[in-house]
Enzyme design. Structure first.
Site, short mmCIF file in Angstrom:
data_model
loop_
_atom_site.label_atom_id
_atom_site.label_comp_id
_atom_site.label_asym_id
_atom_site.label_seq_id
_atom_site.Cartn_x
_atom_site.Cartn_y
_atom_site.Cartn_z
CD GLU A 90 -2.95 -1.09 2.32
OE1 GLU A 90 -4.10 -1.47 2.10
OE2 GLU A 90 -2.57 -0.70 3.43
CB CYS A 103 3.05 7.71 3.13
SG CYS A 103 3.70 6.60 4.39
CB CYS A 110 7.72 -4.76 8.33
SG CYS A 110 9.08 -3.92 9.18
CB CYS A 114 6.45 -2.00 15.54
SG CYS A 114 8.12 -1.54 15.03
CB CYS A 117 3.11 -1.50 13.06
SG CYS A 117 3.26 -1.43 11.28
N GLY A 162 7.33 -1.57 5.85
CA GLY A 162 8.72 -2.02 5.79
C GLY A 162 9.68 -1.10 6.50
CD GLU A 163 14.12 0.19 9.29
OE1 GLU A 163 13.43 0.57 10.24
OE2 GLU A 163 14.87 0.95 8.64
CB SER A 194 10.58 7.07 8.65
OG SER A 194 10.26 6.73 9.97
CB SER A 216 10.25 4.71 14.04
OG SER A 216 9.96 5.01 12.71
CG LEU A 217 12.62 7.57 20.36
CD1 LEU A 217 13.96 6.88 20.22
CD2 LEU A 217 12.79 8.97 20.93
CG HIS A 218 7.38 4.79 17.93
ND1 HIS A 218 6.82 5.95 17.44
CD2 HIS A 218 7.69 4.05 16.83
CE1 HIS A 218 6.80 5.91 16.11
NE2 HIS A 218 7.32 4.77 15.72
CG ASN A 292 -4.85 6.73 13.67
OD1 ASN A 292 -5.62 7.64 13.91
ND2 ASN A 292 -3.66 6.91 13.10
CB CYS A 335 1.02 6.51 11.56
SG CYS A 335 2.50 7.23 10.98
S1 SF4 Z 1 6.24 0.47 12.34
FE1 SF4 Z 1 7.55 0.36 10.52
S2 SF4 Z 1 9.33 -0.83 11.23
FE2 SF4 Z 1 7.68 -1.23 12.73
S3 SF4 Z 1 6.64 -3.09 11.98
FE3 SF4 Z 1 5.55 -1.31 11.13
S4 SF4 Z 1 6.47 -1.02 9.11
FE4 SF4 Z 1 7.88 -2.28 10.29
#
Ligand code: SF4
Length: 350
Positions: A90, A103, A110, A114, A117, A162-163, A194, A216-218, A292, A335
């Site tokens: 997507e 985006c 991925c 996380c 996600c 993805g990363e 990112s 992407s700290l979080h 979200n 996101c």
């Molecule tokens: S936030 Fe980004 S790095 Fe983490 S699982 Fe989702 S896509 Fe992968």
């Protein structure tokens, strides 16, 4: 068959030379690919017929197939794109005041896992090729052209599925192609990559000067970060911050830290104060993203007053902290909501 959109300019030049043509012909073909959005080699009318024929024997132009387009009430557009092997990704077009931002995804699924996600829940399937990553830009730009949109696609953020730094070689080729002045011609200020942090590539990416960096700290501590981002165990926060202290920044540039606020997990005053401490030795700005709700995931959205309180603690300590307004939540385009339901083959599409 080679997909021409997978090639860097120099690779295209080498292909053209291998067909017995002078290298300058590559420039013409490149302009057809990236400026004119050509999808059929036979339509490159200022390229000799002989070269078009020889090129078509070796190569093709494959854009991702648009399987489904969903439009949000706020103008956000989400594309489900089918790739040649039946996989799907997507990408999202986000309207801003005077332009659009796209985006982009870099991997199918991925591996980072996380917890907040939807993409992470898919697991990793494969890396995207440069042509597939760039194809998202071509599809998005064509969509705006077909709709007669007055606003153009001006910014790109690699924050989709993805990363990016786990697909590093292809990412570099993609960034190079994006910059080419006879092609899409995006300046580095208009591109943000990112990453959750991949030690072996972070500084190298900075040295290329091809993009801005967002982390992407979080979470403000290693313990909390590992709870929601298991892959963070591979690069402890102390080490990540040490690398970021050495990250080459242009003048007036800062590192962006993305911080997804999850109710009761990382949104307390104490977390904000910890974050201030963590960022005290880098040139940082913070994007606060309000979570979200995503079906199947155990997190909640923080209340608006909690978000503001968190932001104020950062601002009081002189950190630029903006609250990123979520767009496209009604079409699961915000996101952490991208998942590319694997039903694209069944749906067919344009
Ligand atoms: S936030 Fe980004 S790095 Fe983490 S699982 Fe989702 S896509 Fe992968």
């Amino acid at each position: 068959m080679t997909n021409l959109t997978d090639l860097t300019f120099h690779e295209l030049e080498a292909l053209i030379v291998s067909l017995g043509e002078p290298p300058y012909r590559a420039r013409q073909v490149w302009q057809w690919l990236w400026q004119k959005g050509c999808r059929d080699i036979s339509e490159m009318t200022d390229v000799s017929k002989a070269l078009r024929t020889r090129l078509a024997e070796r190569a093709t132009i494959a854009w991702p197939r648009v399987v489904r387009v969903r439009e949000s009430g706020d103008g956000t557009v989400k594309f489900l794109l089918g790739l040649t092997d039946g996989e799907a990704v997507e990408c999202v077009l986000i309207p801003e005041k005077d332009h659009y931002t796209a985006c982009l995804s870099t991997q199918v699924g991925c591996a980072m896992g996380c917890g907040f996600c939807a993409t992470g829940m898919l697991g990793f399937r494969r890396n995207m090729t440069p042509g597939e990553m760039l194809g998202q830009v071509l599809v998005a730009r064509q969509y705006l052209l077909d709709r007669g949109e007055a606003l153009s696609l001006r910014n790109l953020v690699f924050m989709g599925m993805g990363e990016p730094l786990l697909n590093y070689e292809n990412l570099l080729k993609t960034l190079e192609a994006l910059h080419h002045p006879q092609g899409l011609d995006f300046s580095s200020r208009r591109i943000t990559v990112s990453t959750a942090g991949v030690k072996r590539h972070l500084l190298d990416l900075g040295k290329t000067g091809l993009c801005a960096l967002a982390i992407s700290l979080h979470a403000p501590t290693q313990e909390k970060r590992e709870q929601i981002m298991p892959a963070a165990a591979r690069l402890p926060l102390g080490e990540l911050m040490e690398i970021l202290r050495q990250y080459p920044l242009k003048s007036r540039e800062s590192l962006t830290f993305e911080y997804l606020l999850l109710a009761g997990v990382n949104d307390a005053d104490a977390d904000a104060r910890e974050l201030v401490r963590l960022l005290s030795h880098v040139k940082a700005k913070v994007n606060l993203i309000v979570y979200n709700a995503t079906p199947g995931l155990p997190f909640r959205q923080p209340r608006p007053e909690r978000v503001l309180a968190f932001q104020n603690i950062l601002k009081d300590k002189g950190i630029v902290a903006t609250i990123r307004k979520s767009k496209g939540t009604d079409i699961a385009a915000a996101c952490g909501q991208l998942r590319a339901e694997a039903d694209c083959q069944a749906e067919g599409g344009a």
